[in-house]
Scaffold this motif. Structure first.
Motif, PDB file in Angstrom:
ATOM      1  N   TYR A  35      12.239  -0.617  35.083  1.00  0.00           N
ATOM      2  CA  TYR A  35      12.124  -0.180  33.692  1.00  0.00           C
ATOM      3  C   TYR A  35      11.211  -1.093  32.873  1.00  0.00           C
ATOM      4  O   TYR A  35      10.660  -0.677  31.864  1.00  0.00           O
ATOM      5  CB  TYR A  35      13.502  -0.194  33.018  1.00  0.00           C
ATOM      6  N   THR A 405      15.998  -1.720  28.084  1.00  0.00           N
ATOM      7  CA  THR A 405      17.284  -2.100  28.655  1.00  0.00           C
ATOM      8  C   THR A 405      17.869  -3.256  27.848  1.00  0.00           C
ATOM      9  O   THR A 405      17.172  -3.913  27.068  1.00  0.00           O
ATOM     10  CB  THR A 405      17.125  -2.549  30.117  1.00  0.00           C
ATOM     11  N   ALA A 434      20.140   2.658  21.699  1.00  0.00           N
ATOM     12  CA  ALA A 434      20.316   4.110  21.826  1.00  0.00           C
ATOM     13  C   ALA A 434      19.634   4.836  20.674  1.00  0.00           C
ATOM     14  O   ALA A 434      18.949   5.851  20.874  1.00  0.00           O
ATOM     15  CB  ALA A 434      21.802   4.443  21.876  1.00  0.00           C
ATOM     16  N   LYS A 439      18.438   7.974  22.800  1.00  0.00           N
ATOM     17  CA  LYS A 439      19.261   8.210  23.990  1.00  0.00           C
ATOM     18  C   LYS A 439      20.734   8.222  23.608  1.00  0.00           C
ATOM     19  O   LYS A 439      21.131   7.728  22.553  1.00  0.00           O
ATOM     20  CB  LYS A 439      19.026   7.113  25.035  1.00  0.00           C
ATOM     21  N   LYS A 440      21.537   8.771  24.501  1.00  0.00           N
ATOM     22  CA  LYS A 440      22.982   8.720  24.319  1.00  0.00           C
ATOM     23  C   LYS A 440      23.470   7.323  24.678  1.00  0.00           C
ATOM     24  O   LYS A 440      22.873   6.630  25.509  1.00  0.00           O
ATOM     25  CB  LYS A 440      23.670   9.747  25.216  1.00  0.00           C
ATOM     26  N   LEU A 442      25.881   6.509  26.507  1.00  0.00           N
ATOM     27  CA  LEU A 442      26.233   6.435  27.928  1.00  0.00           C
ATOM     28  C   LEU A 442      25.014   6.277  28.826  1.00  0.00           C
ATOM     29  O   LEU A 442      25.149   5.960  30.009  1.00  0.00           O
ATOM     30  CB  LEU A 442      27.011   7.699  28.338  1.00  0.00           C
ATOM     31  N   ASP A 443      23.808   6.500  28.278  1.00  0.00           N
ATOM     32  CA  ASP A 443      22.580   6.378  29.075  1.00  0.00           C
ATOM     33  C   ASP A 443      21.967   4.983  29.017  1.00  0.00           C
ATOM     34  O   ASP A 443      20.996   4.703  29.733  1.00  0.00           O
ATOM     35  CB  ASP A 443      21.546   7.398  28.605  1.00  0.00           C
ATOM     36  N   VAL A 445      21.385   1.206  29.845  1.00  0.00           N
ATOM     37  CA  VAL A 445      21.642   0.419  31.056  1.00  0.00           C
ATOM     38  C   VAL A 445      21.414  -1.065  30.797  1.00  0.00           C
ATOM     39  O   VAL A 445      20.693  -1.444  29.875  1.00  0.00           O
ATOM     40  CB  VAL A 445      20.755   0.878  32.236  1.00  0.00           C
ATOM     41  N   LYS A 449      18.917   1.516  36.940  1.00  0.00           N
ATOM     42  CA  LYS A 449      19.548   2.824  36.802  1.00  0.00           C
ATOM     43  C   LYS A 449      21.035   2.796  37.133  1.00  0.00           C
ATOM     44  O   LYS A 449      21.806   3.594  36.611  1.00  0.00           O
ATOM     45  CB  LYS A 449      18.833   3.840  37.707  1.00  0.00           C
ATOM     46  N   LYS A 452      24.811   0.992  34.209  1.00  0.00           N
ATOM     47  CA  LYS A 452      25.136   1.529  32.895  1.00  0.00           C
ATOM     48  C   LYS A 452      26.106   0.619  32.159  1.00  0.00           C
ATOM     49  O   LYS A 452      27.072   0.120  32.730  1.00  0.00           O
ATOM     50  CB  LYS A 452      25.711   2.934  33.027  1.00  0.00           C
TER      51      LYS A 452
END
Length: 464
Positions: A35, A405, A434, A439-440, A442-443, A445, A449, A452
């Motif tokens: 990322y 991230t 987020a 992003k949500k 929960l997404d 990280v 990947k 989380k």
């Protein structure tokens, strides 16, 4: 051709190569499977800048000397924290005295200046907090400490501003020679280019020759991060070998604390680390420890393999503990080889400066008031331990090659490195990331990947 040069790997060497090449009229891309860039740099804010005196290998010594000489200029224009602290390699026994004498003789033969062989009395004057018995010491004024990931990100950001295309989350599957140039196949695309610089030594492709680096005898590097309350602070980098032939380190950090470490053949538990390191760093107590982590101490010779330059392929092989120090010299060497091969010209509009950013805790009161007046988010404190504001976190996300991230934000701002280790601020950081990346929760990280930060929601709220 899609590109003139493709750089594989967004670590500190890959970013430095991209930066040096971006000075020229070349179409360049850097491919990184993760990322973020700088993912190969240890997540600690201080790395040693060596001066070549400790290297047995003459080539590595030359690379360190060359790299060391470039640090003042590079860190100044990138606004990267760097300090020449000096260092003491101390000998407590006669065997150590012989080793130090040999290192001093080699350093003088290699033309390394500002190196001195001193006795214990002089060592105590240079470093009054030393409590171990010192018979002889090797004192260097050349060595220092730098923020390694800040340097890597600085290289990347300036390269980006000079037109380098950073292709993140893209993995190289193969490299093949074609009639004109090279074909690079990734999990997303196929590219053609004139030159490939492969800075990922563990990867092997169709074009790679049979040459390997050989096995490496690895040592474990066990770190203890001390808090600011520890009193017996060393201002120089200290190296010492104990009776078990283990190297002990004491490294002053860039935020006025201390990193102590031990390199050994075995994995040590916390109490064993503390006991051994206290042989050098006197008076450490458990409550002084702010963090503990382990890494591998690599000691391979770094090889710039340009034996296939006629095919347009250069590979950087090997891993070394002085990677941060030698990065400027490695990048310079590779750039000169490619420029000579492609016969390209310097850009007239090259931007050799990093975009401005602000560290709130380093600003004066009037500067803080001014920046808060311009952007109220700089008045919202997120990380109390390290005084990092929401404005700094947002900037770290919106900058060129911005963080995607939690680890990326940590590297760029210093959040969660304080005494609470993120217990107070981590939920706020997740929410900001987020929001800014759309992003949500929960997404979000930690680093990859599969890492989380939140696994599920137990109750629905409008916000955290």
């Amino acid at each position: 051709m899609d590109y003139d040069v493709l750089v594989l790997g967004g670590g500190i060497i890959g970013c430095a190569v991209a930066y040096e090449l971006s000075r020229y009229n070349l179409n360049i891309a850097l491919i990184e499977k993760d990322y973020d860039i700088a993912d190969d740099v240890a997540l600690v804010n201080t790395a040693i800048v060596y001066d070549g005196s400790e290297c047995k290998d003459r080539l590595m010594s030359k690379l360190e000397v060359m790299g060391n000489s470039m640090f003042d200029e590079i860190t100044s224009k990138f606004n990267v924290p760097f300090k020449r602290t000096g260092s003491l390699l101390i000998a407590e026994e006669e065997q150590g005295v012989k080793i130090i004498q040999d290192m001093y003789d080699k350093a003088r033969q290699r033309g390394i200046d500002n190196i001195y062989l001193i006795d214990g009395t002089d060592a105590y004057e240079i470093e009054p907090n030393l409590t171990t018995q010192v018979k002889k010491a090797l004192y260097s004024r050349n060595t220092g400490v730098v923020s390694p990931y800040d340097l890597a990100i600085g290289y990347g950001e300036v390269a980006f501003d000079n037109g380098v295309n950073f292709r993140l989350e893209e993995e190289v599957l193969d490299i093949q020679k074609i009639s004109k140039g090279l074909k690079v196949t990734t999990n997303k695309n196929k590219f053609t280019c004139k030159v490939v610089v492969n800075t990922t030594p563990a990867e092997h492709y169709t074009i790679d020759n049979a040459r390997t680096h050989g096995k490496e005898e690895q040592k474990q590097l066990n770190y203890l991060l001390l808090d600011n309350k520890y009193k017996n602070y060393f201002t120089n980098i200290i190296f010492s070998v104990n009776s078990d032939n283990e190297m002990l380190y004491s490294i002053p950090t860039l935020n006025d604390s201390l990193i102590s470490a031990i390199s050994t053949d075995e994995v040590l538990d916390f109490d064993a680390k503390l006991n051994k390191i206290s042989g050098l760093v006197n008076g450490i107590r458990k409550e002084n420890i702010n963090g503990v982590f382990d890494s591998v101490l690599h000691n391979q010779t770094i090889i710039v393999d340009d034996s296939d330059i006629n095919k347009g392929y250069i590979k950087v092989m090997g891993k070394h503990y002085g990677q941060v120090t030698i990065t400027p010299s490695i990048a310079k060497i590779i750039c000169e080889t490619i420029v000579s091969n492609l016969n390209c010209k310097l850009k007239k509009n090259f931007i050799d400066k990093r975009r401005e950013f602000y560290r709130f805790k380093e600003l004066s009161k009037s500067e803080r008031n001014e920046i808060i007046r311009l952007d109220k988010r700089y008045g919202k404190m997120v990380c109390l331990c390290n005084m990092v504001t929401e404005g700094e976190i947002v900037d770290s996300i919106r900058r060129p090659l911005g963080a995607r991230t939690i680890e990326g934000i940590k590297r760029r701002t210093g959040v969660t490195f304080g005494s609470c280790q993120g217990a107070y601020c981590i939920s706020k950081i997740i929410s900001i990331l987020a929001r800014e990346t759309d992003k949500k929760l929960l997404d979000i990280v930690k680093d990859s990947k599969s890492s989380k930060m939140l696994s599920s929601r137990i109750k629905e709220f409008d916000e955290m």
